[in-house]
Design a protein around this motif. Sequence first.
Motif, PDB file in Angstrom:
ATOM      1  N   THR A 243      35.865  53.173  25.222  1.00  0.00           N
ATOM      2  CA  THR A 243      36.624  53.159  26.478  1.00  0.00           C
ATOM      3  C   THR A 243      35.777  53.712  27.618  1.00  0.00           C
ATOM      4  O   THR A 243      34.793  54.440  27.397  1.00  0.00           O
ATOM      5  CB  THR A 243      37.894  54.014  26.351  1.00  0.00           C
ATOM      6  N   TRP A 244      36.195  53.383  28.836  1.00  0.00           N
ATOM      7  CA  TRP A 244      35.520  53.910  30.017  1.00  0.00           C
ATOM      8  C   TRP A 244      35.677  55.424  30.110  1.00  0.00           C
ATOM      9  O   TRP A 244      34.760  56.125  30.556  1.00  0.00           O
ATOM     10  CB  TRP A 244      36.073  53.244  31.275  1.00  0.00           C
ATOM     11  N   GLU A 245      36.836  55.936  29.710  1.00  0.00           N
ATOM     12  CA  GLU A 245      37.046  57.379  29.738  1.00  0.00           C
ATOM     13  C   GLU A 245      36.059  58.091  28.823  1.00  0.00           C
ATOM     14  O   GLU A 245      35.491  59.128  29.189  1.00  0.00           O
ATOM     15  CB  GLU A 245      38.484  57.708  29.314  1.00  0.00           C
ATOM     16  N   GLY A 246      35.845  57.536  27.637  1.00  0.00           N
ATOM     17  CA  GLY A 246      34.877  58.124  26.726  1.00  0.00           C
ATOM     18  C   GLY A 246      33.459  58.020  27.250  1.00  0.00           C
ATOM     19  O   GLY A 246      32.669  58.967  27.138  1.00  0.00           O
ATOM     20  N   PHE A 247      33.120  56.865  27.839  1.00  0.00           N
ATOM     21  CA  PHE A 247      31.773  56.638  28.353  1.00  0.00           C
ATOM     22  C   PHE A 247      31.451  57.579  29.511  1.00  0.00           C
ATOM     23  O   PHE A 247      30.393  58.226  29.541  1.00  0.00           O
ATOM     24  CB  PHE A 247      31.649  55.180  28.805  1.00  0.00           C
ATOM     25  N   ILE A 248      32.375  57.710  30.469  1.00  0.00           N
ATOM     26  CA  ILE A 248      32.142  58.562  31.640  1.00  0.00           C
ATOM     27  C   ILE A 248      32.143  60.029  31.245  1.00  0.00           C
ATOM     28  O   ILE A 248      31.277  60.815  31.678  1.00  0.00           O
ATOM     29  CB  ILE A 248      33.204  58.278  32.724  1.00  0.00           C
ATOM     30  N   GLY A 249      33.117  60.436  30.413  1.00  0.00           N
ATOM     31  CA  GLY A 249      33.168  61.832  29.972  1.00  0.00           C
ATOM     32  C   GLY A 249      31.913  62.226  29.217  1.00  0.00           C
ATOM     33  O   GLY A 249      31.375  63.328  29.400  1.00  0.00           O
ATOM     34  N   ALA A 250      31.423  61.322  28.360  1.00  0.00           N
ATOM     35  CA  ALA A 250      30.209  61.601  27.595  1.00  0.00           C
ATOM     36  C   ALA A 250      28.992  61.674  28.507  1.00  0.00           C
ATOM     37  O   ALA A 250      28.083  62.491  28.276  1.00  0.00           O
ATOM     38  CB  ALA A 250      30.005  60.526  26.535  1.00  0.00           C
ATOM     39  N   THR A 254      26.667  64.917  28.761  1.00  0.00           N
ATOM     40  CA  THR A 254      25.269  64.795  28.332  1.00  0.00           C
ATOM     41  C   THR A 254      24.312  65.277  29.412  1.00  0.00           C
ATOM     42  O   THR A 254      23.323  65.969  29.111  1.00  0.00           O
ATOM     43  CB  THR A 254      24.964  63.332  27.971  1.00  0.00           C
ATOM     44  N   ILE A 255      24.564  64.934  30.657  1.00  0.00           N
ATOM     45  CA  ILE A 255      23.670  65.341  31.755  1.00  0.00           C
ATOM     46  C   ILE A 255      23.690  66.853  31.932  1.00  0.00           C
ATOM     47  O   ILE A 255      22.640  67.500  32.098  1.00  0.00           O
ATOM     48  CB  ILE A 255      24.067  64.626  33.049  1.00  0.00           C
ATOM     49  N   ILE A 316      10.767  71.413  33.603  1.00  0.00           N
ATOM     50  CA  ILE A 316      11.202  70.418  32.638  1.00  0.00           C
ATOM     51  C   ILE A 316      12.695  70.141  32.755  1.00  0.00           C
ATOM     52  O   ILE A 316      13.178  69.072  32.339  1.00  0.00           O
ATOM     53  CB  ILE A 316      10.853  70.889  31.196  1.00  0.00           C
ATOM     54  N   GLN A 317      13.442  71.087  33.342  1.00  0.00           N
ATOM     55  CA  GLN A 317      14.884  70.879  33.485  1.00  0.00           C
ATOM     56  C   GLN A 317      15.187  69.717  34.424  1.00  0.00           C
ATOM     57  O   GLN A 317      16.175  69.004  34.230  1.00  0.00           O
ATOM     58  CB  GLN A 317      15.564  72.158  33.985  1.00  0.00           C
ATOM     59  N   TRP A 318      14.343  69.531  35.454  1.00  0.00           N
ATOM     60  CA  TRP A 318      14.548  68.392  36.351  1.00  0.00           C
ATOM     61  C   TRP A 318      14.232  67.095  35.621  1.00  0.00           C
ATOM     62  O   TRP A 318      14.922  66.092  35.802  1.00  0.00           O
ATOM     63  CB  TRP A 318      13.670  68.536  37.601  1.00  0.00           C
ATOM     64  N   HIS A 319      13.216  67.105  34.766  1.00  0.00           N
ATOM     65  CA  HIS A 319      12.899  65.920  33.961  1.00  0.00           C
ATOM     66  C   HIS A 319      14.010  65.630  32.961  1.00  0.00           C
ATOM     67  O   HIS A 319      14.286  64.470  32.637  1.00  0.00           O
ATOM     68  CB  HIS A 319      11.571  66.125  33.215  1.00  0.00           C
ATOM     69  N   SER A 320      14.639  66.701  32.472  1.00  0.00           N
ATOM     70  CA  SER A 320      15.694  66.518  31.471  1.00  0.00           C
ATOM     71  C   SER A 320      16.890  65.762  32.037  1.00  0.00           C
ATOM     72  O   SER A 320      17.639  65.124  31.282  1.00  0.00           O
ATOM     73  CB  SER A 320      16.139  67.880  30.927  1.00  0.00           C
ATOM     74  N   LEU A 321      17.086  65.825  33.342  1.00  0.00           N
ATOM     75  CA  LEU A 321      18.184  65.069  33.947  1.00  0.00           C
ATOM     76  C   LEU A 321      17.974  63.565  33.755  1.00  0.00           C
ATOM     77  O   LEU A 321      18.925  62.815  33.521  1.00  0.00           O
ATOM     78  CB  LEU A 321      18.305  65.405  35.439  1.00  0.00           C
ATOM     79  N   CYS A 322      16.722  63.125  33.828  1.00  0.00           N
ATOM     80  CA  CYS A 322      16.406  61.712  33.582  1.00  0.00           C
ATOM     81  C   CYS A 322      16.666  61.362  32.115  1.00  0.00           C
ATOM     82  O   CYS A 322      17.201  60.289  31.807  1.00  0.00           O
ATOM     83  CB  CYS A 322      14.955  61.420  33.942  1.00  0.00           C
ATOM     84  N   LEU A 323      16.292  62.288  31.207  1.00  0.00           N
ATOM     85  CA  LEU A 323      16.569  62.063  29.793  1.00  0.00           C
ATOM     86  C   LEU A 323      18.076  61.994  29.539  1.00  0.00           C
ATOM     87  O   LEU A 323      18.553  61.191  28.731  1.00  0.00           O
ATOM     88  CB  LEU A 323      15.942  63.174  28.946  1.00  0.00           C
ATOM     89  N   GLY A 324      18.830  62.849  30.232  1.00  0.00           N
ATOM     90  CA  GLY A 324      20.281  62.834  30.089  1.00  0.00           C
ATOM     91  C   GLY A 324      20.887  61.530  30.576  1.00  0.00           C
ATOM     92  O   GLY A 324      21.795  60.975  29.948  1.00  0.00           O
ATOM     93  N   PHE A 326      19.335  58.646  30.699  1.00  0.00           N
ATOM     94  CA  PHE A 326      18.932  57.616  29.741  1.00  0.00           C
ATOM     95  C   PHE A 326      19.807  57.672  28.499  1.00  0.00           C
ATOM     96  O   PHE A 326      20.276  56.643  27.994  1.00  0.00           O
ATOM     97  CB  PHE A 326      17.462  57.803  29.361  1.00  0.00           C
ATOM     98  N   ALA A 327      20.034  58.887  27.981  1.00  0.00           N
ATOM     99  CA  ALA A 327      20.818  59.045  26.753  1.00  0.00           C
ATOM    100  C   ALA A 327      22.273  58.626  26.951  1.00  0.00           C
ATOM    101  O   ALA A 327      22.922  58.164  26.004  1.00  0.00           O
ATOM    102  CB  ALA A 327      20.759  60.496  26.278  1.00  0.00           C
ATOM    103  N   SER A 328      22.796  58.763  28.163  1.00  0.00           N
ATOM    104  CA  SER A 328      24.209  58.466  28.395  1.00  0.00           C
ATOM    105  C   SER A 328      24.452  57.040  28.886  1.00  0.00           C
ATOM    106  O   SER A 328      25.568  56.534  28.745  1.00  0.00           O
ATOM    107  CB  SER A 328      24.791  59.453  29.413  1.00  0.00           C
ATOM    108  N   ILE A 329      23.433  56.389  29.444  1.00  0.00           N
ATOM    109  CA  ILE A 329      23.637  55.048  30.003  1.00  0.00           C
ATOM    110  C   ILE A 329      22.911  53.977  29.191  1.00  0.00           C
ATOM    111  O   ILE A 329      23.491  52.936  28.851  1.00  0.00           O
ATOM    112  CB  ILE A 329      23.168  55.000  31.477  1.00  0.00           C
ATOM    113  N   ILE A 330      21.648  54.206  28.857  1.00  0.00           N
ATOM    114  CA  ILE A 330      20.851  53.183  28.175  1.00  0.00           C
ATOM    115  C   ILE A 330      21.048  53.220  26.661  1.00  0.00           C
ATOM    116  O   ILE A 330      21.268  52.189  26.024  1.00  0.00           O
ATOM    117  CB  ILE A 330      19.357  53.349  28.511  1.00  0.00           C
TER     118      ILE A 330
END
Length: 374
Positions: A243-250, A254-255, A316-324, A326-330
């Motif tokens: 669901t969209w609720e699960g996708f957005i909440g996750a 994650t970020i 690295i915390q600023w880089h981790s936002l990109c990883l977050g 990626f992990a939540s969208i891609i």
Amino acid sequence: MQKDTSTTAPSTTSGRVRHRKRSNEVIPEVSKANGTKLLVNDKSKYKSMLIRAYSSVWMIGGFVLIIYMGHLYITAMVVVIQIFMARELFNLLRRAHEDRQLPGFRLLNWHFFFTAMLFVYGRILSQCLVNTVTSDMVLYWLVSNLIKYHMVICYSLYIAGFMWFILTLKKKMYKYQFGQYAWTHMILIVVFGQSSFTVASIFEGIFWFLLPATLIVINDIAAYIFGFFFGRTPLIKLSPKKTWEGFIGASVTTIISAFMLANIMGRSQWLTCPRKDLSTGWLHCDPGPLFKPESYPLPGCISHWFSWKEISILPIQWHSLCLGLFASIIAPFGGFFASGFKRAFKIKDFGDSIPGHGGITDRMDCQDWKSKPY
């Protein structure tokens, strides 16, 4: 009299009926409305959640223990996962009737698999292996020669497998055998193509393996929890319970987790120091610029209410936002890909080795898309 074929099973060109083991659980049709299949409306969801949670606790506990044991054990874990994934995928198109007529043919799949493993890991770990055996002249000479002729050995093994395949070709079985040959090579690409980057990342620092892998797990768990309690709007037809609720909440979870975990993990030498050999001892190194804290002053309107005037953040915390992101969208699209794949073969799961989760491939479908190449 015309034969009624409405209830008969489809047959192959050789006249044999093809039988494959199917899941006993009915898979919801794609054409049906997703709204009737959401997890929030599933009457057996609490029992399923308990089984899934119990398995997750054991998996997370084992994962943490292996991380503590070090780089070599993490690599061994990746290898074991690859073997189980290959086994599940090999069995997906396997036909017992045809295999009985081709004794030894199944071993050919594993011959190509271990040849690919020798090729991939030989290239990645060769220098680490040399650094490990430098104190023993005999082992150093043996390892150096194996590395020197590594490509020749791998090529020879592959050619031997190719000749083995040609010599086992059997009349009226050509289509099945060539299909298995192509299927085996596709599996090698899927299993080794991205996981090889994972192993390379491990020896550059456990951090580069642990943080992305943890974010995938957090995203998966958060999506399940948000969808479990709040899911109402279907996300994609390939996965009716998403669901969209699960996708957005996750995604939000994650970020935020990425930013916080990068600070915690980035301060550990065990996680950030690269490993140059195959030993398991403790590591000491000078942290790179990404892991050296930097101070940022707080705006006056905020510092007025707190005793501290600045905050310390690792770059690295600023880089981790990109990883977050990626992990939540891609990464979830790896799961959608696997869902479509399973629907194409009319199966519920790739296996049943993990209660409540399915097979190893079902758990790794998103992990493969987070690999960081070096």
